[in-house]
Design an enzyme around this catalytic site. Structure first.
Site, PDB file in Angstrom:
ATOM      1  N   GLY A  62       9.086 -24.921   3.672  1.00  0.00           N
ATOM      2  CA  GLY A  62       9.578 -24.228   2.483  1.00  0.00           C
ATOM      3  C   GLY A  62       9.254 -25.044   1.247  1.00  0.00           C
ATOM      4  O   GLY A  62       8.106 -25.324   0.953  1.00  0.00           O
ATOM      5  N   THR A  89       8.818 -26.188  -2.741  1.00  0.00           N
ATOM      6  CA  THR A  89       8.104 -25.560  -3.841  1.00  0.00           C
ATOM      7  C   THR A  89       6.831 -24.884  -3.351  1.00  0.00           C
ATOM      8  O   THR A  89       6.566 -23.725  -3.678  1.00  0.00           O
ATOM      9  CB  THR A  89       7.769 -26.600  -4.919  1.00  0.00           C
ATOM     10  OG1 THR A  89       8.973 -27.260  -5.332  1.00  0.00           O
ATOM     11  CG2 THR A  89       7.130 -25.949  -6.118  1.00  0.00           C
ATOM     12  N   LYS A 138       8.490 -27.726 -22.376  1.00  0.00           N
ATOM     13  CA  LYS A 138       7.657 -28.929 -22.404  1.00  0.00           C
ATOM     14  C   LYS A 138       6.410 -28.664 -23.240  1.00  0.00           C
ATOM     15  O   LYS A 138       5.675 -27.714 -22.979  1.00  0.00           O
ATOM     16  CB  LYS A 138       7.268 -29.343 -20.979  1.00  0.00           C
ATOM     17  CG  LYS A 138       6.317 -30.526 -20.927  1.00  0.00           C
ATOM     18  CD  LYS A 138       5.844 -30.813 -19.507  1.00  0.00           C
ATOM     19  CE  LYS A 138       4.773 -31.894 -19.513  1.00  0.00           C
ATOM     20  NZ  LYS A 138       4.201 -32.143 -18.176  1.00  0.00           N
ATOM     21  N   ILE A 193       2.364 -29.049  -9.096  1.00  0.00           N
ATOM     22  CA  ILE A 193       2.646 -27.617  -8.962  1.00  0.00           C
ATOM     23  C   ILE A 193       1.427 -26.790  -9.356  1.00  0.00           C
ATOM     24  O   ILE A 193       1.163 -25.739  -8.760  1.00  0.00           O
ATOM     25  CB  ILE A 193       3.894 -27.234  -9.784  1.00  0.00           C
ATOM     26  CG1 ILE A 193       5.145 -27.767  -9.074  1.00  0.00           C
ATOM     27  CG2 ILE A 193       3.992 -25.740  -9.995  1.00  0.00           C
ATOM     28  CD1 ILE A 193       6.443 -27.456  -9.768  1.00  0.00           C
TER      29      ILE A 193
END
Length: 501
Positions: free
Chosen positions: A20, A22, A85, A347
């Protein structure tokens, strides 16, 4: 590598995601939302292994990914305690007391032959022009702790968010959309004796989960891509000496700033990621030059606010799998490789891997040509990010510790040597095919680290000195006027995420 007979290829209908976190839940939500009518998607998640969840900083393309999936920004930000950001502040990288910001914005205005920095370089030689960052709205907004966005005043931005909460948020969306969620430990991986392809996962020694295609999101151990398929790993420790991190979360003691902080220390660097409800902190270091005890002590001494959890150590080997896609398995996230999080690319790499897989998805069976295309793009993307990260360590005036002496003298990829020489000699920047960072990013970091070109493109001489000065002053005034109208980051957050908004 094996080849495939297109006449006998088994179609892909059942996709199994191992892990699982991210990576797993990003893959699950993307597949079910965009390809769910054609696929059955199952995600197997261990009940014992949690998300690393040190707090995540991202780069702007995540907004495109969210829009593709119709993820509501306010709901996502509330669920993950997110902040905005605009870039990263680098403290102590060039010299101990020097800082600069690598922002997400466009600096100045370019022309057909050369980017804006050529005009700025000429202005510098003529004695005016100020700082390069004076001409970037995102950079100036970050310095002023301001933020605002709408169609009439757009800023290019990303997010900081709680990685554990992000995983939970995506899990809810994915399961509601039809992903079958199995909680249990993978105890065996079965393979076809003829093809070597993965055929099923055994969960808790009792449940068999069959699949046509598998996505490995099992973290550093690479349960499928490495332990089952023996793909191999390219170790990049000779380019990236840091191999350890210690992370902890602290209470918020000040308003969250709209940028990540990266502060260099004698054996690596320290991150600060401001969320709405806490601050994510971590110290990245080379174990050859700093012990775990010293790293933890250094982090504890330097953080602000009371700790809200115990410090946690993470050990890693920088590098990448030799194949991102092997047989009927694609690796995402830490299972595919790890380039330290200095520029918040982790990411993004998950996202680009997912999009690349979906564009090449083997509905009618896995083909070698699709595997080769995926891996070619994967290799070029990882190589380009490697260059960008290594540049921070190599281009420095620091020689105050054995670590920095090592970095200044270490070998670097030939592709990076060329980029640095080209910029130093000519001021030119050309991007590679897999480069996720724009010319603005390369220029901001190279100048920030202290690499100044010996020349500029003569297109900048087409303006008279007076015209150039008016041009530069006009651009700076536009930025100053735009930033002066912005509210503080905290004020915008409060209003944007208000309960009734």
């Amino acid at each position: 590598m094996s080849t495939f007979d297109s006449a006998t290829l088994p179609p892909v209908k059942n996709v199994v995601i191992a892990g699982g976190g991210t990576a797993g839940w990003m893959a699950a939500i993307a597949l079910v939302k965009l390809l769910g009518k054609s696929l059955n998607i199952t995600l197997v998640e261990s009940k014992d292994i949690g998300i690393i969840g040190v707090g995540e900083a991202t780069i702007p393309p995540i907004r495109t990914f969210h829009k593709l999936l119709n993820i509501d920004e306010k709901a996502f930000m509330k669920a993950t305690q997110a902040t905005f950001k605009l870039g990263i502040e680098f403290e102590g990288w060039r010299e101990e007391n020097h800082s600069y910001i690598h922002s997400f914005g466009v600096t100045g205005r370019e022309c057909w032959a050369g980017e804006f920095h050529h005009f700025w370089l000429r202005a510098q030689k003529l004695g005016f022009g100020g700082e390069f960052g004076d001409y970037c709205p995102e950079l100036q907004a970050a310095k002023a702790n301001k933020f605002f966005t709408n169609e009439s005043m757009p800023l290019n931005f990303a997010y900081h968010f709680d990685a554990v909460a992000y995983g939970r948020y995506l899990r809810t969306l994915a399961t509601e959309a039809g992903v079958h969620h199995i909680v249990g430990n993978i105890t065996n991986v079965s393979k076809c004796s003829q093809t070597g392809n993965i055929t099923s996962l055994e969960v808790d020694e009792s449940q068999e989960v069959n699949g046509d295609f598998f996505i490995d999101c099992t973290g550093f151990k690479g349960l499928l891509i490495e332990q089952a398929l023996h793909t191999g790993y390219d170790n990049w420790s000779h380019y990236l000496p840091c191999d350890s991190a210690v992370a902890m979360q602290t209470e918020t003691v000040a308003a969250p700033v709209p940028y990540t902080k990266s502060s260099a220390h004698k054996a690596g660097w320290r991150w600060q990621i401001p969320l709405q409800h806490r601050v994510g902190n971590g110290l990245v270091y080379c174990s050859k030059y700093m012990s775990d005890d010293e790293a933890k002590s250094t982090l504890v001494q330097q953080v602000e606010g009371e700790p809200v959890n115990d410090a946690r150590f993470i050990k890693f080997t920088p590098g990448k799998r030799r194949l991102g896609w092997n047989k009927n398995c694609v690796a995402l996230g830490l299972a595919s490789g790890f380039i330290e999080p200095l520029e918040s690319t982790s990411i993004h790499l998950i996202m680009t891997g997912i999009v690349r897989l979906m564009r090449l998805f083997p509905f009618d069976g896995v083909t070698q040509s699709a595997i080769d295309e995926y891996n070619t793009k994967y290799d070029s993307e990882m190589a380009a990010i490697l260059d960008f990260i290594v540049m921070h360590y190599k281009v420095t005036n620091r020689e105050d510790s054995p670590f920095w002496q090592h970095c200044k003298n270490m070998p670097i990829p030939p592709s990076l040597t060329h980029k640095l020489n080209l910029f130093k000699d000519t001021g030119r920047v050309f991007l590679d095919d897999g480069d996720i960072f724009r010319v603005d990013s390369w220029t901001q970091v190279m100048l920030g680290q202290g690499l100044t070109p010996n020349q500029y493109h003569k297109v900048a001489d087409e303006m008279s000195e007076a015209e150039l000065e008016r041009f530069m002053m006009g651009l700076k005034q536009q930025v100053d006027n735009q930033v002066s109208r912005l509210p503080s980051h905290e004020a915008f957050l409060d209003k944007y995420l208000a309960v009734n908004s």
